[in-house]
Design an enzyme around this catalytic site. Structure first.
Site, PDB file in Angstrom:
ATOM      1  N   SER A 117      34.869  36.104  33.004  1.00 12.86           N
ATOM      2  CA  SER A 117      35.277  37.394  33.560  1.00 12.86           C
ATOM      3  C   SER A 117      34.950  38.496  32.562  1.00 12.86           C
ATOM      4  CB  SER A 117      36.782  37.403  33.830  1.00 12.86           C
ATOM      5  OG  SER A 117      37.234  38.736  33.963  1.00 12.86           O
ATOM      6  N   HIS A 120      32.110  36.693  36.633  1.00 12.78           N
ATOM      7  CA  HIS A 120      33.267  37.014  37.461  1.00 12.78           C
ATOM      8  C   HIS A 120      33.611  38.497  37.283  1.00 12.78           C
ATOM      9  CE1 HIS A 120      37.096  35.812  39.440  1.00 12.78           C
ATOM     10  NE2 HIS A 120      37.684  36.658  38.614  1.00 12.78           N
ATOM     11  N   ASP A 148      36.100  41.446  38.294  1.00 11.97           N
ATOM     12  CA  ASP A 148      37.443  41.712  38.819  1.00 11.97           C
ATOM     13  C   ASP A 148      37.533  43.143  39.331  1.00 11.97           C
ATOM     14  OD1 ASP A 148      38.989  39.243  38.312  1.00 11.97           O
ATOM     15  OD2 ASP A 148      38.410  39.619  36.234  1.00 11.97           O
ATOM     16  N   MET A 207      39.665  45.958  41.045  1.00 12.70           N
ATOM     17  CA  MET A 207      41.092  46.282  41.210  1.00 12.70           C
ATOM     18  C   MET A 207      41.242  47.730  41.657  1.00 12.70           C
ATOM     19  SD  MET A 207      42.611  44.548  37.791  1.00 12.70           S
ATOM     20  CE  MET A 207      42.199  42.862  37.303  1.00 12.70           C
ATOM     21  N   MET A 246      40.697  42.376  44.114  1.00  8.73           N
ATOM     22  CA  MET A 246      42.156  42.540  44.107  1.00  8.73           C
ATOM     23  C   MET A 246      42.432  43.930  44.666  1.00  8.73           C
ATOM     24  SD  MET A 246      42.687  40.677  40.490  1.00  8.73           S
ATOM     25  CE  MET A 246      40.922  40.841  40.199  1.00  8.73           C
ATOM     26  N   MET A 251      45.086  31.443  41.762  1.00 10.31           N
ATOM     27  CA  MET A 251      45.411  32.243  40.573  1.00 10.31           C
ATOM     28  C   MET A 251      46.408  31.476  39.711  1.00 10.31           C
ATOM     29  SD  MET A 251      43.664  35.039  40.693  1.00 10.31           S
ATOM     30  CE  MET A 251      44.416  35.744  39.221  1.00 10.31           C
ATOM     31  N   PHE A 276      45.700  41.708  35.140  1.00 10.91           N
ATOM     32  CA  PHE A 276      45.301  41.925  33.750  1.00 10.91           C
ATOM     33  C   PHE A 276      44.742  40.649  33.139  1.00 10.91           C
ATOM     34  CE2 PHE A 276      48.664  44.820  34.873  1.00 10.91           C
ATOM     35  CZ  PHE A 276      48.122  46.038  34.500  1.00 10.91           C
ATOM     36  N   GLY A 324      44.115  38.250  29.650  1.00 12.71           N
ATOM     37  CA  GLY A 324      44.896  37.919  28.459  1.00 12.71           C
ATOM     38  C   GLY A 324      46.326  37.482  28.709  1.00 12.71           C
ATOM     39  N   ASP A 340      41.814  30.844  37.952  1.00 12.73           N
ATOM     40  CA  ASP A 340      41.603  32.126  37.271  1.00 12.73           C
ATOM     41  C   ASP A 340      42.908  32.591  36.658  1.00 12.73           C
ATOM     42  OD1 ASP A 340      40.819  34.666  36.490  1.00 12.73           O
ATOM     43  OD2 ASP A 340      40.623  35.456  38.539  1.00 12.73           O
ATOM     44  N   GLY A 341      42.879  32.792  35.336  1.00 16.57           N
ATOM     45  CA  GLY A 341      44.028  33.340  34.625  1.00 16.57           C
ATOM     46  C   GLY A 341      44.501  32.421  33.512  1.00 16.57           C
ATOM     47  N   GLY A 342      44.329  32.870  32.270  1.00 13.00           N
ATOM     48  CA  GLY A 342      44.822  32.100  31.130  1.00 13.00           C
ATOM     49  C   GLY A 342      44.062  30.814  30.874  1.00 13.00           C
ATOM     50  N   SER A 349      39.412  36.458  28.501  1.00 10.55           N
ATOM     51  CA  SER A 349      39.634  36.701  27.075  1.00 10.55           C
ATOM     52  C   SER A 349      39.121  35.535  26.227  1.00 10.55           C
ATOM     53  CB  SER A 349      41.105  36.997  26.811  1.00 10.55           C
ATOM     54  OG  SER A 349      41.929  36.057  27.452  1.00 10.55           O
TER      55      SER A 349
END
Ligand code: DX5
Ligand code: ZN
Length: 221
Positions: free
Chosen positions: A9, A32, A34, A36, A67, A136, A142, A144, A174-176, A197
């Site tokens: 991302s 990716h 994002d 928003m 999103m 997700m 956001f 990180g 997706d996420g972390g 991140s």
């Protein structure tokens, strides 16, 4: 289950140098993006014109994650902008079947995303309409954030539903996602991994893409 794919991302990359940032990850399967709108999530990023400019220079195809509210009306512009895959949130779509068909017929892969509190079971019969399902693993908005382990059982249940129906739908998380958490996702049945991140805070983002891929492949065994 499809081959392992890594989709960095650019949310945590340098927005003033997006062309250079995508050129740093030639080993990625997708970039990716994002999108928003400051309504569906409390953050604001790019619109179709910027995505189109990025699609023109990116060596890797774009995977748009929308999103945004009113996905039915707003998603087709991202196919036109040149994205190879377009993901809308089911929470923002009034007619997800019609929208998925519209995205496919416009020439992109159609994908649908679920926020952490949205169950997968109500959408069992929609899986065949989708090229990818995005689960997700943080609340969207956001980069990180900390990976939510509570999403792992849903990934397992989604994979079981895909197996039951024999669909070729990819399962994205997706996420972390990082070297620390990617194994859990792969073991649970994900095959497409977004990492923001983790990739862009690495000294060598493309080496991190390779390391993430190796770890996910190991976890799958
Ligand atoms: C969050 C975005 C993610 C984000 C991932 O709303 O959808 O794609 O960029 O970033 P990390 O990998 O840092 O959680
Ligand atoms: Zn995303």
């Amino acid at each position: 289950m499809g081959e392992i794919q890594i989709t960095p991302s650019i949310l945590n990359s340098d927005f003033a140098r997006l062309g250079e940032e995508v050129a740093r990850i030639p080993g990625a399967d997708w970039v990716h993006v994002d999108v928003m709108d400051n309504h569906f999530v409390p953050n604001l990023t790019f619109g179709p014109a910027m995505v189109e400019a990025l699609a023109r220079v990116s060596p890797v195809p774009l995977d748009a994650h929308l999103m945004i509210e009113d996905a039915d009306r707003n998603a087709p512009a991202y196919v036109e902008a040149g994205c190879g895959s377009v993901t809308f949130h089911v929470e923002a779509a009034k007619a997800p079947v019609r929208l998925a068909r519209e995205i496919r017929s416009a020439g992109a892969r159609a994908s649908m995303a679920l926020k952490p509190a949205t169950p997968v079971e109500p959408y069992e019969d929609l899986l065949a309409e989708l090229d990818m399902l995005l689960i997700m693993t943080v609340e969207p908005g956001f980069g990180g954030q900390r990976f939510l382990d509570l999403c792992l059982p849903k990934i397992r249940r989604a994979r079981a539903l895909m197996d039951k129906h024999g669909v070729e739908t990819w399962l994205q998380v997706d996420g972390g996602v990082s070297l620390e958490t990617i194994e859990r996702c792969a073991e649970a049945g994900a095959d497409v991994f977004v990492a923001g991140s983790a990739v862009y805070s690495a000294d060598d983002p493309d080496a991190m893409v390779a390391a993430l891929r190796a770890r996910a492949e190991e976890a799958r065994g």
